[in-house]
Design an enzyme around this catalytic site. Structure first.
Site, PDB file in Angstrom:
ATOM      1  N   ARG A  73       0.837  -1.197   0.000  1.00 16.06           N
ATOM      2  CA  ARG A  73       0.000   0.000   0.000  1.00 16.06           C
ATOM      3  C   ARG A  73       0.871   1.246   0.000  1.00 16.06           C
ATOM      4  NH1 ARG A  73      -1.755   0.730   4.413  1.00 16.06           N
ATOM      5  NH2 ARG A  73      -1.136  -1.187   5.463  1.00 16.06           N
ATOM      6  N   TYR A 201      -1.834  -3.377  -6.713  1.00 20.99           N
ATOM      7  CA  TYR A 201      -1.607  -4.030  -5.420  1.00 20.99           C
ATOM      8  C   TYR A 201      -2.895  -4.103  -4.587  1.00 20.99           C
ATOM      9  CZ  TYR A 201      -0.371  -5.090  -0.725  1.00 20.99           C
ATOM     10  OH  TYR A 201      -0.372  -5.668   0.513  1.00 20.99           O
ATOM     11  N   LYS A 210      -9.695  -2.297   1.832  1.00 20.52           N
ATOM     12  CA  LYS A 210      -9.365  -1.170   2.698  1.00 20.52           C
ATOM     13  C   LYS A 210     -10.120   0.095   2.279  1.00 20.52           C
ATOM     14  CE  LYS A 210      -7.099  -3.734   5.250  1.00 20.52           C
ATOM     15  NZ  LYS A 210      -5.726  -4.143   5.305  1.00 20.52           N
ATOM     16  N   HIS A 230     -10.271  -2.696  11.610  1.00 21.71           N
ATOM     17  CA  HIS A 230      -9.189  -3.546  11.070  1.00 21.71           C
ATOM     18  C   HIS A 230      -8.968  -4.700  12.058  1.00 21.71           C
ATOM     19  CE1 HIS A 230      -4.774  -3.602   9.386  1.00 21.71           C
ATOM     20  NE2 HIS A 230      -5.548  -4.429   8.719  1.00 21.71           N
ATOM     21  N   SER A 252      -1.100  -3.897  10.229  1.00 24.01           N
ATOM     22  CA  SER A 252      -0.765  -4.739   9.083  1.00 24.01           C
ATOM     23  C   SER A 252       0.484  -5.577   9.367  1.00 24.01           C
ATOM     24  CB  SER A 252      -0.511  -3.849   7.864  1.00 24.01           C
ATOM     25  OG  SER A 252      -1.655  -3.062   7.627  1.00 24.01           O
ATOM     26  N   CYS A 254       0.978  -7.880  11.548  1.00 24.74           N
ATOM     27  CA  CYS A 254       1.281  -8.051  12.977  1.00 24.74           C
ATOM     28  C   CYS A 254       0.520  -9.213  13.598  1.00 24.74           C
ATOM     29  CB  CYS A 254       1.008  -6.763  13.742  1.00 24.74           C
ATOM     30  SG  CYS A 254       2.190  -5.468  13.337  1.00 24.74           S
ATOM     31  N   ASP A 277      -9.176  -9.921   8.774  1.00 20.78           N
ATOM     32  CA  ASP A 277      -8.677  -8.565   8.484  1.00 20.78           C
ATOM     33  C   ASP A 277      -9.673  -7.452   8.813  1.00 20.78           C
ATOM     34  OD1 ASP A 277      -6.389  -7.102   7.444  1.00 20.78           O
ATOM     35  OD2 ASP A 277      -7.617  -6.576   5.713  1.00 20.78           O
ATOM     36  N   ARG A 374       2.066 -12.106  -0.890  1.00 18.12           N
ATOM     37  CA  ARG A 374       0.788 -12.510  -0.293  1.00 18.12           C
ATOM     38  C   ARG A 374       0.103 -13.611  -1.087  1.00 18.12           C
ATOM     39  NH1 ARG A 374      -1.686  -8.831   3.813  1.00 18.12           N
ATOM     40  NH2 ARG A 374      -0.005  -7.422   4.328  1.00 18.12           N
TER      41      ARG A 374
HETATM   42  P1  GTP Z   1      -2.398  -7.767   7.308  1.00 16.90           P
HETATM   43  O1  GTP Z   1      -2.906  -8.816   6.388  1.00 16.90           O
HETATM   44  O2  GTP Z   1      -1.263  -6.986   6.726  1.00 16.90           O
HETATM   45  O3  GTP Z   1      -3.441  -6.875   7.869  1.00 16.90           O
HETATM   46  O4  GTP Z   1      -1.657  -8.475   8.527  1.00 16.90           O
HETATM   47  P2  GTP Z   1      -2.032  -9.529   9.651  1.00 16.90           P
HETATM   48  O5  GTP Z   1      -2.254  -8.799  10.930  1.00 16.90           O
HETATM   49  O6  GTP Z   1      -3.052 -10.500   9.213  1.00 16.90           O
HETATM   50  O7  GTP Z   1      -0.639 -10.227   9.839  1.00 16.90           O
HETATM   51  P3  GTP Z   1      -0.163 -11.749   9.747  1.00 16.90           P
HETATM   52  O8  GTP Z   1      -0.910 -12.700  10.625  1.00 16.90           O
HETATM   53  O9  GTP Z   1      -0.059 -12.117   8.330  1.00 16.90           O
HETATM   54  O10 GTP Z   1       1.275 -11.533  10.388  1.00 16.90           O
HETATM   55  C1  GTP Z   1       2.405 -11.655   9.694  1.00 16.90           C
HETATM   56  C2  GTP Z   1       3.654 -11.471  10.510  1.00 16.90           C
HETATM   57  O11 GTP Z   1       3.457 -11.545  11.915  1.00 16.90           O
HETATM   58  C3  GTP Z   1       4.625 -12.565  10.150  1.00 16.90           C
HETATM   59  O12 GTP Z   1       5.917 -12.011  10.126  1.00 16.90           O
HETATM   60  C4  GTP Z   1       4.450 -13.549  11.304  1.00 16.90           C
HETATM   61  O13 GTP Z   1       5.558 -14.365  11.443  1.00 16.90           O
HETATM   62  C5  GTP Z   1       4.240 -12.608  12.465  1.00 16.90           C
HETATM   63  N1  GTP Z   1       3.481 -13.232  13.567  1.00 16.90           N
HETATM   64  C6  GTP Z   1       2.186 -13.588  13.570  1.00 16.90           C
HETATM   65  N2  GTP Z   1       1.823 -14.123  14.756  1.00 16.90           N
HETATM   66  C7  GTP Z   1       2.926 -14.082  15.529  1.00 16.90           C
HETATM   67  C8  GTP Z   1       3.201 -14.463  16.876  1.00 16.90           C
HETATM   68  O14 GTP Z   1       2.343 -14.948  17.612  1.00 16.90           O
HETATM   69  N3  GTP Z   1       4.473 -14.251  17.320  1.00 16.90           N
HETATM   70  C9  GTP Z   1       5.443 -13.704  16.539  1.00 16.90           C
HETATM   71  N4  GTP Z   1       6.659 -13.543  17.057  1.00 16.90           N
HETATM   72  N5  GTP Z   1       5.223 -13.341  15.265  1.00 16.90           N
HETATM   73  C10 GTP Z   1       3.983 -13.515  14.768  1.00 16.90           C
HETATM   74  C1  SPV Z   2      -2.858  -4.612   5.184  1.00 13.73           C
HETATM   75  O1  SPV Z   2      -1.885  -4.013   4.694  1.00 13.73           O
HETATM   76  O2  SPV Z   2      -3.333  -4.331   6.310  1.00 13.73           O
HETATM   77  C2  SPV Z   2      -3.494  -5.728   4.444  1.00 13.73           C
HETATM   78  C3  SPV Z   2      -3.129  -5.894   3.065  1.00 13.73           C
HETATM   79  O3  SPV Z   2      -4.346  -6.409   4.975  1.00 13.73           O
HETATM   80  S1  SPV Z   2      -3.945  -4.761   2.059  1.00 13.73           S
HETATM   81  O4  SPV Z   2      -5.217  -5.348   1.632  1.00 13.73           O
HETATM   82  O5  SPV Z   2      -3.104  -4.523   0.914  1.00 13.73           O
HETATM   83  O6  SPV Z   2      -4.209  -3.536   2.772  1.00 13.73           O
HETATM   84 MN    MN Z   3      -4.925  -5.594   6.945  1.00  9.37          MN
END
Ligand code: GTP
Ligand code: SPV
Ligand code: MN
Length: 595
Positions: A73, A201, A210, A230, A252, A254, A277, A374
């Protein structure tokens, strides 16, 4: 006589001048046909839009490589176009709607010459849900068209719901020439309209996500009395079979996707996934908060996804049947034609093609998969999908979790003293930045409720709206702060995370049910470790204590930073939030004195 959708499409076609117009019906056969067009005819950056992957190990899977300048983004090119700048707030980039339209009309004029204009009618939310919204997006890219079919409920239901009314959310998208100088994502909240140009993207181009379900929907929520957040949505089934529903906001990349599909490390607990999400939260007739997921798919971060960290996502990805699965900017095993990324199970393949299509040389230190690569996959493939997923009323939320990526200061989990204190915890949330947006990675920024890039209006008003929702709730969920990312002296994560996070959720359920005790602290209510299930966990007690440590002397700079951040909202900032801030500052001061 043409209806409002037909008229709108005709106007957009007059502006963009495509060779062909095609109305999508959302069928499987149609998706296959569009993917074929993307493999054989349509080009992006001079290359095919899709490449078929190994069907035996990754059924119905396709690789998509975006332009290397278009991989995340772009917040600096994302605007809220409201006539009044203050309404957009200091949290948004702002442009006057008239100026934005003039600028964009020049870009859209004739941009689809030689291309096909795809019309995508879709629902955000289940078509039967009173909370769902009907939308129409236009795009000139097959990757976007088929991704929208995976991520939303596309087809006739949306057109039926709109009928002859004017009541639908409009999104106009063109990938343009992918020149970042001519890339803009413009939101017109007063018209329920998004114009996006120059990016393919996800968050910039899949306008239901979003752009609509958060930025525009947050404005609708303010007007109509609900919240667009979110947040993931999940149900946790305890050993007795009782299910507790929670929603969790994390910035994002996290951990939302990982938490929403978690495989419990504690025996007897089961996770049921409702969303990873976005959550739309409404006050139900019984005074509880109900959540629906407006989406129908996951657009998840690939690196780090494995059978070890997220087995249910690997199963989801390998379960592609009715819906195809896309891999965007992952690496490729040149010998087997399977997708690959850092952190996937097994050994690193011998011959890897990197995310840009070049032979990868690991000795050079670069990543093979883009850190924000992704997958796009239907949530109906998910083995942990909740049976409530299509419940038009959503699920009743008992706990709201607010978190971020903080290597210091913030405990693993704590409970807010009250709804108002919980909202304050949300306002002061900070997180170390990730690769999900184009900016420097790893620096701390405040990201209230994980909504900084997504709140379509002044966040001061947004905090006020949260407080008001709390007043309308007869049975408000308890609010908790979470942080999986605290590190030790060596910079290593202290908490094992992933499946072990169930221990935190279990404590939260026990708190909701009044079964676990908690200790007062300046920051909030912390677990009493005797009530926190650590059975079978191989982490020394001292380390666990470190996860909950509150050292007032470390908070001086943090308090100043919070105050500076909250001050920017001026008169829009509710006094109740300042009350909570002052109370925190006082408590920290007192506990520092008593040390
Ligand atoms: P968006 O799709 O961007 O909104 O993100 P999301 O919040 O769904 O994030 P996602 O679950 O894909 O998190 C991705 C990152 O967080 C990766 O680097 C993972 O390894 C890390 N991660 C997720 N859960 C944990 C956890 O419990 N501990 C740690 N240390 N890292 C984590
Ligand atoms: C984020 O960045 O929080 C995502 C991916 O979930 S996007 O849909 O590109 O915003
Ligand atoms: Mn997101």
């Amino acid at each position: 006589m043409a209806n409002a959708v037909e008229k709108w499409v005709e106007e957009q076609a007059k502006l963009t001048k495509p060779d062909k117009i095609y109305w999508c019906n959302g069928s499987e056969e149609e998706a296959k046909r569009l993917i074929e067009v993307g493999i054989k005819e349509e080009k992006l950056n001079g290359k095919p839009v899709f490449q078929k992957l190994n069907d035996k190990h990754w059924p119905n899977a396709y690789l998509h490589r975006s332009h290397p300048n278009d991989v995340a983004r772009t917040e600096q090119l994302t605007f809220i176009c409201h006539p009044d700048k203050d309404t957009a707030g200091p949290n948004n980039h702002w442009m006057d709607p008239k100026e934005a339209k003039e600028k964009m009309i020049k870009l859209f004029d004739g941009c689809m010459k030689g291309r096909t204009l795809y019309v995508l009618p879709y629902m955000m939310g289940h078509p039967k849900s009173p909370y769902a919204k009907a939308c129409v997006q236009i795009t000139d890219n097959t990757y976007v068209a088929v991704s929208m079919r995976i991520m939303t409920r596309m087809g006739k239901d949306a057109l039926d719901r709109i009928g002859h009314s004017e009541n639908f959310v409009r999104g106009l998208h063109s990938i343009g020439d992918l020149n970042p100088e001519r890339r803009f994502i413009m939101h017109f909240p007063q018209e329920n309209l998004v114009w996006s140009f120059g990016s393919g993207y996800g968050g910039n181009a899949l306008l239901g996500k979003k752009c609509f379900a958060l930025r525009i929907a947050s404005c609708l929520g303010l007007k109509e009395g609900w919240l667009a957040e979110h947040m993931l949505i999940m149900g946790i089934e305890d050993p007795k079979g009782n299910v507790t529903y929670m929603a969790a906001a994390l910035p994002s990349a996290c951990g939302k996707t990982n938490l929403a599909l978690m495989q419990s490390a504690l025996p007897g607990y089961k996770i049921w996934t409702l969303g990873d999400d976005i959550a739309w939260l409404n006050v139900g007739p019984d005074g509880r908060l109900y959540a629906i997921n407006p989406e129908a798919g996951f657009f998840g971060v690939a690196p780090g996804t494995s059978l070890k960290t997220n087995p249910n996502m690997i199963k989801t990805l390998k379960n592609s049947d009715f819906f195809p699965t896309f891999y965007t900017n992952t690496a490729l095993d040149a010998d087997t034609h399977e997708p690959w990324w850092e952190g996937l199970d097994g050994t690193t393949p011998k011959n890897v093609i990197d995310w840009q299509g070049n032979a990868w040389d690991p000795s050079k230190g670069s990543k093979a998969a883009h850190p924000n690569s992704r997958f796009t996959v239907s949530m109906y493939n998910c083995p942990t999908l909740s049976k409530e997923i299509d419940n038009p009323n959503g699920v009743p939320i008992s706990a709201i979790l607010l978190g971020g990526r903080r290597s210091k200061l913030i405990p693993l989990v704590m409970e807010a003293f009250s709804w108002q204190h919980g909202v304050f915890l949300g306002t002061r949330t900070g997180s170390e930045t990730t690769a999900a947006a184009a900016h420097q990675v790893g620096v701390l920024r405040r990201d209230p409720m994980a909504m900084l890039p997504f709140c379509g209006y002044n966040m001061g008003d947004y905090f006020g709206h949260w407080l008001n929702i709390g007043k309308k709730l007869k049975h408000a969920p308890k609010i908790f702060s979470i942080n999986w990312f605290r590190t030790d002296e060596n910079g290593k994560f202290i908490w094992p995370g992933f499946g072990e996070n169930i221990r935190v959720l279990k404590w939260i359920i026990d708190r909701v049910e009044g079964k676990a005790s908690a200790k007062d602290s300046a920051l909030g209510l912390l677990p009493d470790l005797k009530d926190f299930d650590l059975s079978g966990l191989d982490v020394p007690k001292a380390k666990i204590e470190q996860l909950f440590m509150v050292d007032p002397s470390e908070w001086t700079a943090e308090l100043q930073d919070i105050e500076k951040y909250l001050s920017q909202f001026g008169a829009q900032m509710p006094e109740a939030i300042w009350q909570e801030y002052r109370s925190l500052a006082e408590k920290l001061h007192h506990s520092a004195l008593s040390k």
